[in-house]
Design an enzyme around this catalytic site. Structure first.
Site, PDB file in Angstrom:
ATOM      1  N   ALA A  81      -9.171  72.283  39.489  1.00 39.37           N
ATOM      2  CA  ALA A  81      -9.969  72.280  40.720  1.00 39.37           C
ATOM      3  C   ALA A  81     -10.417  73.679  41.111  1.00 39.37           C
ATOM      4  O   ALA A  81      -9.672  74.431  41.738  1.00 39.37           O
ATOM      5  CB  ALA A  81      -9.166  71.626  41.841  1.00 39.37           C
ATOM      6  N   GLU A  89     -18.529  72.669  33.596  1.00 40.38           N
ATOM      7  CA  GLU A  89     -17.890  73.826  32.930  1.00 40.38           C
ATOM      8  C   GLU A  89     -18.892  74.965  32.718  1.00 40.38           C
ATOM      9  O   GLU A  89     -18.861  75.665  31.709  1.00 40.38           O
ATOM     10  CB  GLU A  89     -17.173  73.389  31.654  1.00 40.38           C
ATOM     11  CG  GLU A  89     -16.160  72.293  31.988  1.00 40.38           C
ATOM     12  CD  GLU A  89     -15.048  72.104  31.000  1.00 40.38           C
ATOM     13  OE1 GLU A  89     -14.790  73.016  30.198  1.00 40.38           O
ATOM     14  OE2 GLU A  89     -14.412  71.032  31.059  1.00 40.38           O
ATOM     15  N   ILE A  97     -36.890  56.105  19.837  1.00 37.38           N
ATOM     16  CA  ILE A  97     -36.953  55.310  18.595  1.00 37.38           C
ATOM     17  C   ILE A  97     -36.557  53.852  18.874  1.00 37.38           C
ATOM     18  O   ILE A  97     -37.058  52.936  18.231  1.00 37.38           O
ATOM     19  CB  ILE A  97     -36.057  55.960  17.506  1.00 37.38           C
ATOM     20  CG1 ILE A  97     -36.715  57.278  17.040  1.00 37.38           C
ATOM     21  CG2 ILE A  97     -35.820  55.016  16.318  1.00 37.38           C
ATOM     22  CD1 ILE A  97     -35.851  58.147  16.141  1.00 37.38           C
ATOM     23  N   THR A 104     -12.845  66.182  38.184  1.00 38.60           N
ATOM     24  CA  THR A 104     -12.668  65.153  37.150  1.00 38.60           C
ATOM     25  C   THR A 104     -11.194  64.741  37.119  1.00 38.60           C
ATOM     26  O   THR A 104     -10.305  65.605  37.127  1.00 38.60           O
ATOM     27  CB  THR A 104     -13.091  65.714  35.771  1.00 38.60           C
ATOM     28  OG1 THR A 104     -14.476  66.052  35.838  1.00 38.60           O
ATOM     29  CG2 THR A 104     -12.856  64.707  34.653  1.00 38.60           C
ATOM     30  N   SER A 126     -21.662  77.433  40.774  1.00 39.18           N
ATOM     31  CA  SER A 126     -21.843  78.439  39.719  1.00 39.18           C
ATOM     32  C   SER A 126     -21.209  79.765  40.129  1.00 39.18           C
ATOM     33  O   SER A 126     -20.664  80.481  39.296  1.00 39.18           O
ATOM     34  CB  SER A 126     -23.339  78.645  39.441  1.00 39.18           C
ATOM     35  OG  SER A 126     -23.918  77.435  39.025  1.00 39.18           O
ATOM     36  N   GLN A 145     -43.305  58.144   8.451  1.00 34.86           N
ATOM     37  CA  GLN A 145     -42.886  59.538   8.249  1.00 34.86           C
ATOM     38  C   GLN A 145     -42.541  60.235   9.574  1.00 34.86           C
ATOM     39  O   GLN A 145     -41.614  61.049   9.638  1.00 34.86           O
ATOM     40  CB  GLN A 145     -43.982  60.319   7.524  1.00 34.86           C
ATOM     41  CG  GLN A 145     -43.450  61.649   7.014  1.00 34.86           C
ATOM     42  CD  GLN A 145     -44.496  62.450   6.280  1.00 34.86           C
ATOM     43  OE1 GLN A 145     -45.624  62.609   6.744  1.00 34.86           O
ATOM     44  NE2 GLN A 145     -44.138  62.964   5.125  1.00 34.86           N
ATOM     45  N   ARG A 202     -15.158  75.008  27.233  1.00 34.29           N
ATOM     46  CA  ARG A 202     -16.558  74.949  26.774  1.00 34.29           C
ATOM     47  C   ARG A 202     -16.645  74.521  25.311  1.00 34.29           C
ATOM     48  O   ARG A 202     -17.621  73.888  24.896  1.00 34.29           O
ATOM     49  CB  ARG A 202     -17.239  76.300  27.013  1.00 34.29           C
ATOM     50  CG  ARG A 202     -17.546  76.479  28.480  1.00 34.29           C
ATOM     51  CD  ARG A 202     -17.972  77.863  28.875  1.00 34.29           C
ATOM     52  NE  ARG A 202     -18.111  77.899  30.334  1.00 34.29           N
ATOM     53  CZ  ARG A 202     -18.181  78.991  31.066  1.00 34.29           C
ATOM     54  NH1 ARG A 202     -18.144  80.178  30.496  1.00 34.29           N
ATOM     55  NH2 ARG A 202     -18.298  78.909  32.379  1.00 34.29           N
ATOM     56  N   SER A 252     -26.145  75.366  31.999  1.00 31.27           N
ATOM     57  CA  SER A 252     -26.822  76.082  30.909  1.00 31.27           C
ATOM     58  C   SER A 252     -27.295  77.453  31.387  1.00 31.27           C
ATOM     59  O   SER A 252     -27.255  78.431  30.637  1.00 31.27           O
ATOM     60  CB  SER A 252     -28.018  75.265  30.420  1.00 31.27           C
ATOM     61  OG  SER A 252     -27.538  74.088  29.815  1.00 31.27           O
ATOM     62  N   GLY A 294     -38.507  49.917  23.899  1.00 30.94           N
ATOM     63  CA  GLY A 294     -38.086  49.259  25.143  1.00 30.94           C
ATOM     64  C   GLY A 294     -36.625  48.833  25.119  1.00 30.94           C
ATOM     65  O   GLY A 294     -35.941  48.844  26.150  1.00 30.94           O
TER      66      GLY A 294
END
Ligand SMILES: Cc1cc2nc3c(=O)[nH]c(=O)nc-3n(C[C@H](O)[C@H](O)[C@H](O)COP(=O)(O)OP(=O)(O)OC[C@H]3O[C@@H](n4cnc5c(N)ncnc54)[C@H](O)[C@@H]3O)c2cc1C
Length: 384
Positions: free
Chosen positions: A123, A364, A338, A157, A131, A280, A244, A367, A341
Site C-alpha cells: 500500500a 507499478e 483479427i 490490489t 505517480s 498476407q 515491474r 508508462s 465482430g
C-alpha cells in the site's frame, strides 16, 4: 541464445500445465464473479507459487527472479487476475520481507505467506499521491510501543482479502523531506484502526479485488516497522523494481494468449473463400505480433537474470515493463481486430485480454513514469 536450465524448463512446464488445465477453464468465471475459487488458491499453495522466492527455511521454494517471471508469464496466459495477485504477493510483499525483515518478522509472517495461508499486499498509493509517491501524506507517529497511523491508501490490489499489507507512511513530520521521511510497516488488517473500503468496480483484472485501506488511529506494534525509520522509500522503490519484472512477464503472457487466439481464429474463419490465415496482411500482423512478444520476453528475462546476478537492473526492469506493456496493448488490439465482430463479444477470451492488458501500462508505475526512470538512468550514466 537465451537458454533455460533444466530446472527452469521444469518450472515453466509446471506453471503451463496448471494454467492450461486448472486456470484457463475457470478464467472467465473468475473475471465474471470477481473471485479466484478456493480450489485454485489451494492448488497454487500445493505448487509453491505463493513463496517462489521465499527462502526454503521459511517454507518457500527458494527460487530466483527468472523462475518468478516464468511462472507469472504462464499464469498470465490463462488469467491475469491470478497473475497480478501472485505478482504483488511475491515481488512486493514477500520480497520486501525477505530483504528487509528482521528475523522475528520473517518467522512470524513468511511461512504463512509462502504457504498461501495469507495473501500479501502493498500500500503506497494515496488519493493525492499516485505517480508522485514521495508526496504521500499518511502519517505514522511513535507513541510508546506503537506507531499510530492515519491516512488513506487507494487502489490496493488484494486489499479486500490480504492478511498482511506493507504500508508506507511518513515518520518525519516535515513533508518537504519527501522520500527521506517515509517508513514501511507490516500491517495486519485486524489491527485496531485498520478498515477496508468498498471493493472497486474495475475494467480489467476483475478477479483481483482492490479497495482502499483506511487507517484511523491505527495501532501498529513498534516491532512491525520494516528495516529502520525513514528507510521506507528505498524499500518501496527496490521492491517495485522487482514488481515491474512481474508486470512485464504478465504483459508477455497476456499477449501470447492473444496471439494464440488470433492464430486459431485466423485458421478457422473463412471469408472470400479462404481462411483469414491465407491473407498476407493477416500473416504479416501475426508475424509482427510474434516478433514483438519475443522481444518483450527477452527484455523481461534479461532484467530477471540481472537481478539474480546482483547486477543493477532498475533501468532494465523499467524497459521490460515499458516495452512489454506497450507491446501487450498493441497485440491484444490486433488480435481483437483479427477476430472481427466475434472479438467484441464475451464468447471469446480476447475481449477479457483486451480489458486486462490496459492495466499493465498503469500499475507499478505508468508508462510515463517508466520513461522518467529510463531517461534518468541513461542521461546520468552515459558520457554524451
Ligand atoms: C488495478 C489497479 C491496481 C493497483 N494496485 C496498487 C497496489 O496494489 N498498491 C498501490 O500502492 N497502488 C496500486 N495501484 C495504483 C497505481 O500504482 C497508480 O494508479 C499509478 O501509479 C498511477 O497513479 P495515479 O492513478 O494517481 O495517476 P497520476 O499519477 O495522477 O497520473 C495520471 C496521468 O498523468 C501521468 N503523469 C503523472 N506524472 C507525470 C509526469 N511527471 N510526467 C508525465 N506524465 C505524468 C501519468 O503517467 C498518468 O498517465 C493500482 C492501480 C490500479 C488501477
Amino acid at each position: 541464445m537465451f537458454e533455460l536450465s533444466e530446472e527452469q524448463r521444469l518450472i515453466k512446464e509446471t506453471a503451463k500445465n496448471f494454467a492450461d488445465t486448472t486456470l484457463a477453464p475457470v478464467a472467465s468465471q473468475i473475471d465474471r464473479e470477481e473471485k479466484i475459487p478456493t480450489e485454485v488458491l489451494s492448488k497454487l499453495s500445493e505448487l509453491g507459487f505463493w513463496g517462489i522466492m521465499v527462502p526454503e527455511e521459511y517454507g518457500g521454494a527458494g527460487l530466483d527472479t527468472l523462475a518468478l517471471a516464468l511462472v507469472l508469464e504462464q499464469i498470465s496466459c490463462a488469467c491475469a487476475s491470478t497473475s497480478v495477485t501472485l505478482s504483488v504477493h511475491n515481488s512486493l510483499c514477500c520480497n520486501a520481507l525477505t530483504k528487509y525483515g528482521k528475523e522475528a518478522q520473517k518467522k512470524r509472517y513468511m511461512p504463512r505467506l509462502a504457504g498461501g495461508e495469507i495473501i500479501g499486499a502493498y500500500a503506497m498509493t494515496e488519493p493525492e499521491a499516485g505517480s508522485d509517491a514521495a508526496s504521500l501524506k499518511t502519517r505514522a507517529q511513535l507513541v510508546g510501543n506503537h506507531y499510530i497511523l492515519n491516512g488513506v491508501k487507494s487502489f490496493i490490489t488484494s486489499g479486500p482479502t490480504a492478511g498482511l499489507i506493507v504500508v508506507f507512511a511518513r515518520t518525519h513530520p516535515d513533508i518537504s523531506l519527501r522520500d527521506k521521511g517515509i517508513s514501511a510497516f507490516l500491517v495486519e488488517p485486524g489491527f485496531a484502526g485498520v478498515t477496508r473500503g468498498q471493493k472497486e468496480d474495475k475494467m480489467g483484472v476483475r478477479g483481483a479485488p482492490m479497495c482502499e485501506i483506511i487507517l484511523e488511529d491505527a495501532y501498529i506494534p513498534k516491532e512491525n516497522l520494516l528495516a529502520g525509520e525513514n528507510q521506507g522509500f528505498k524499500i518501496a522503490m527496490d521492491t517495485l523494481d522487482c514488481g515491474r519484472i512481474g508486470i512485464a512477464a504478465q504483459s508477455v503472457g497476456i499477449a501470447s494468449a492473444a496471439l494464440d487466439s488470433a492464430i486459431k481464429y485466423a485458421k478457422e474463419r473463412k471469408q472470400f473463400g479462404k481462411t483469414l490465415s491465407e491473407f498476407q496482411s493477416i500473416q504479416w500482423k501475426l508475424a509482427e505480433m510474434a516478433t514483438d512478444i519475443e522481444a518483450a520476453r527477452l527484455l523481461t528475462y534479461q532484467a530477471a537474470v540481472r537481478r539474480d546476478k546482483n547486477l543493477p537492473y532498475t533501468k532494465e526492469a523499467s524497459m521490460a515493463k515499458l516495452f512489454g506493456s506497450t507491446m501487450a496493448n498493441k497485440v491484444v488490439k490486433e488480435s481483437l481486430q483479427i477476430h472481427g465482430g466475434m472479438g467484441y463479444t464475451k464468447d471469446f477470451p480476447i475481449e477479457r485480454f483486451f480489458r486486462d492488458a490496459k492495466i499493465t501500462e498503469i500499475y507499478e508505475g505508468t508508462s510515463e513514469v517508466q520513461h522518467i526512470v529510463i531517461s534518468r538512468s541513461i542521461i546520468s550514466n552515459r558520457c554524451l
